[in-house]
Design a protein around this motif. Sequence first.
Motif, PDB file in Angstrom:
ATOM      1  N   HIS A 175      -3.110   1.317   4.887  1.00 52.57           N
ATOM      2  CA  HIS A 175      -1.684   1.487   5.165  1.00 52.57           C
ATOM      3  C   HIS A 175      -1.510   2.017   6.601  1.00 52.57           C
ATOM      4  CE1 HIS A 175       2.550   2.250   4.005  1.00 52.57           C
ATOM      5  NE2 HIS A 175       2.453   3.263   4.858  1.00 52.57           N
ATOM      6  N   THR A 201       0.823  -1.214   0.000  1.00 51.02           N
ATOM      7  CA  THR A 201       0.000   0.000   0.000  1.00 51.02           C
ATOM      8  C   THR A 201       0.854   1.260   0.000  1.00 51.02           C
ATOM      9  OG1 THR A 201      -0.146  -0.150   2.420  1.00 51.02           O
ATOM     10  CG2 THR A 201      -1.969  -1.074   1.157  1.00 51.02           C
ATOM     11  N   ASP A 202       0.197   2.370  -0.316  1.00 49.45           N
ATOM     12  CA  ASP A 202       0.874   3.667  -0.425  1.00 49.45           C
ATOM     13  C   ASP A 202       0.070   4.683   0.374  1.00 49.45           C
ATOM     14  OD1 ASP A 202       2.080   6.007  -1.072  1.00 49.45           O
ATOM     15  OD2 ASP A 202       1.886   5.791  -3.241  1.00 49.45           O
ATOM     16  N   TYR A 203       0.704   5.312   1.361  1.00 48.88           N
ATOM     17  CA  TYR A 203      -0.027   6.241   2.217  1.00 48.88           C
ATOM     18  C   TYR A 203      -0.375   7.533   1.506  1.00 48.88           C
ATOM     19  CZ  TYR A 203       4.522   8.545   2.952  1.00 48.88           C
ATOM     20  OH  TYR A 203       5.720   9.185   2.779  1.00 48.88           O
ATOM     21  N   ASP A 204       0.213   7.792   0.328  1.00 53.15           N
ATOM     22  CA  ASP A 204      -0.133   9.004  -0.417  1.00 53.15           C
ATOM     23  C   ASP A 204      -1.413   8.845  -1.223  1.00 53.15           C
ATOM     24  OD1 ASP A 204       1.968  10.592   0.431  1.00 53.15           O
ATOM     25  OD2 ASP A 204       3.350   9.788  -1.074  1.00 53.15           O
ATOM     26  N   ASP A 205      -1.886   7.604  -1.363  1.00 54.05           N
ATOM     27  CA  ASP A 205      -3.075   7.334  -2.160  1.00 54.05           C
ATOM     28  C   ASP A 205      -4.317   7.579  -1.304  1.00 54.05           C
ATOM     29  OD1 ASP A 205      -4.977   6.517  -3.919  1.00 54.05           O
ATOM     30  OD2 ASP A 205      -4.321   4.421  -4.044  1.00 54.05           O
ATOM     31  N   ARG A 218      -4.638   4.434   1.444  1.00 55.92           N
ATOM     32  CA  ARG A 218      -4.073   5.189   2.560  1.00 55.92           C
ATOM     33  C   ARG A 218      -4.573   4.679   3.916  1.00 55.92           C
ATOM     34  NH1 ARG A 218      -2.527  10.484   4.474  1.00 55.92           N
ATOM     35  NH2 ARG A 218      -3.817  11.137   6.241  1.00 55.92           N
TER      36      ARG A 218
END
Length: 903
Positions: free
Chosen positions: A495, A483-487, A492
């Motif tokens: 994550h 996962t990507d916390y910027d998404d 997000r």
Amino acid sequence: MARSRKKKASRVRKHKGAAGREVARDRRQPDDRLDDLLNAVATNPDDVQARLALGKHYFRQNLESEIVDVVESLEAKYPFGSKHDCDLYDRLLAFGYTSVNRLLDAEKICRRGLAATSAGLDYHFVCSYIHLSLREYDKAVASANEYLAQFDELRAASATPDEFTFSDAHRSQVFNYLGSCLQERGELDNARVQFDLALQADPGNHLPYLNLVNIARRQNDVKTAKAIVARGLDECRQIQELRLLSESFKRAVTISACMIVKDEEELLPGCLDSIRDWVDEIVIVDTGSTDHTIEIAESYGARVYHQPWEGDFSKHRNYSIELATCDWVFIIDADERFNKKDVPLLLNSVNREEHKVISVNVFNLYGSIDHKLTSVNSIRFFRRELNIRYRGIVHNSPCIPKGITISRAPIAMEHLGYDLSPEKMKAKFDRSKALLEKQIEENPDFAFAWFNLAQLYRGVLCESLEEYGPMVLQAAERTVELTDYDDVQGDRQIHLMALDQLGWTHFYLKDYDRAEHFTRRALAIKPNYLDPLMLLGNIYADTKQYDKAMEAYQKYLDVQAEYDEHIEIDSLILFHPESRAMALYGMGAIAELTDDPAKAKEYYRKALAETSGYVDASLNLGRIHMNEGNFTEAERLFLNQMETKQPSVLAALGLGYIYLQQKQHKKAEQYYEKALEIEPSHLIALVKAGEFFRETGRIDKARELYQQAYDLGSAEPEVLQPLAAIYFADGRYQQAAELYQRIIEQQPDQAEILNDLGNCYFRLQDHDRAEDCYRQALDTCVAPGVTYRNRGLNLVRLGKLNEAIIAFEKYMAIEPGQPEILRILGDLYRQAGDYGSAVSYYEQVLISIGDDTPALFNLSECYLLMGHRDSAIVGYRRILASAPDFAPARDRLSELAPVTGPA
């Protein structure tokens, strides 16, 4: 108790009248007697009259749920001397059991009461409710008719009976029960007659209005339904549900409640009760129920469809949506409740054109609905025209079309799914685990499945931290990788929650560095994330970084004060949405550890102000007051805790200690026994109660309690030492020695225990081992003085007279003037041939206790051996003057007569 029948539920409006709740407002009286009644019960817990008076007071104050705790303990004394008391007890207990949903127990009490009296108005009232609740309609009708017949006879005779239910308000309730039975049978016209009679008896009873509205709506007679609601709003004492109905008639859009169920007879009625008055249709897809789920659903007017379970929640969820016909689709599960006070807010939201999809806040609850365990915002409402469907075989989620804005509404739902029986929780766990593992097998990179698997294992960490802890870490780490916390619109939230999972699990595993690492990562992304803020305080508290812990807890409190779950953007499952009391408790505990009891009391009081039933804060605050000698305040706090539905062992022990210090031994014993009643295997309770009974001379009882603690596997010195002392007093020296030896293995330098162990070996005539123990005790430099005495006696048995003399003289330096030891020292010196020293000690004996024949004889013997024959003769004659038959002295004088001449 074991129940032979399952409780069934019904859609009829009867529950609030179960124990007179609807009519209780008419019989409320001032509460100024409560303190006197509570004091009377506390002063004499076995007083039947006092308990019945308190139970009657609770009934009059509309507190039927409190009755059971007050009067049930009298069952052991039943029957009482007075038939009136027996009848009052049975009637109170019947209402009490009914109010806490122990229907079969209530029925049993009613049968007993009816067997003893020809009247029994109250019993028939309760029975009509019980049978209706159990869907035993013929029995319910019979009980209701018997009640009404007796009521009319009493009214015609102008009687004023003692029965609680002799009022028009209760009569109205019984007509309502009759109408409910007929409604369930489909006899709607006859049901309407009974509901009208209920309103004639008590126009302010809202339940018949609701039932009449239900009939009108089932017959699609909206005009009549509106008229009934309008009339009810003018007449009723309780109008909340009628107001909701009125609001629902005004709205422009319609709502379909869509559900999937299987074997939900216990929870389904509560769910449907919370939505039936404002949704336009209830669509239920049943996946194979074998209990009364379908019958219950249909009784609420739901349209029930059948689809065999295929291990895919989304498939069945989507089928329910396809069957909906209204403007809006509302997704709810059987173990959820909609907060009725939020219905006007919801109706305002769904009637606004700009709203297409609505997210609400769901609180996961445990135990009491007042205890919010976790919270998360969840999409539950969407316009049917959007054709939204769900995906995922487990933990399914809706697929929202691109460009559609999700609106947040300040609305709360409650989820009870974490308070099921152990068997159901295990089945739920196994089912979810199998489905998640299937998802991961089919798609190893499906982050949502990995997150849910971590969350599933996190829920059972308390069962086996060693087993499930690594599983949480593995699944959560995989989630973070994927996962990507910027998404913000995508991964997000999972994550962030996976980082929180890692932080808490490492904390539970006491890997504090890793716990802090993941906590800091989560807070770097979302500084107002409540769960990591709480965790940071716990980490610092556990690692004794108290200043940092206080800062972290204060940060949590500051952020939480500004937190509004209804406008929160991130859809996070929160375990600490409202844990202010927990943070304040942590701050209080730190203040105690840093020797600031005044500050600790302040924080504990604040914690109790946030959550009045916070047990740990109440107990700690009481303990501080107790340690300060403020027994009055400590007693108040402990008694308040004991009056809750979950009395604490520690509160009972605190009261026992207070009353013991006040020499109120009977009350102290009561609370020590209460502690053991609450938790029979509680180690501290066993030890403290053992101390009490030992101190008050009840050695047999103390022995029993210490033995029980020992048999539970306790190796704590506070268990081993008193039990060993009791064994020693019983003459069980070998068993006592074994226990003392176990303590020494844990605490090798305990001089007192070494002394006691030496005493055991002395009694066992193992004098070498006794010598080792006494010597080790004396080597600690903190040995009790009596160890010198004990060692001296043991050295005498070993024939080491000189060493024995040294030991006894050291003892005399600590405890001077003891005649017995003086005599022993005189004897030892005499045996060693040091007659001068022996004379000194014998003379001290005589000075201490006056004429002592053995000491005077030995003194005379020493004078004789030293050549002081005249002094010896004086001594012998002195002995015979007071003890003429003392043969040794007479014989000595006879031996000395040729030398001395006539006396």
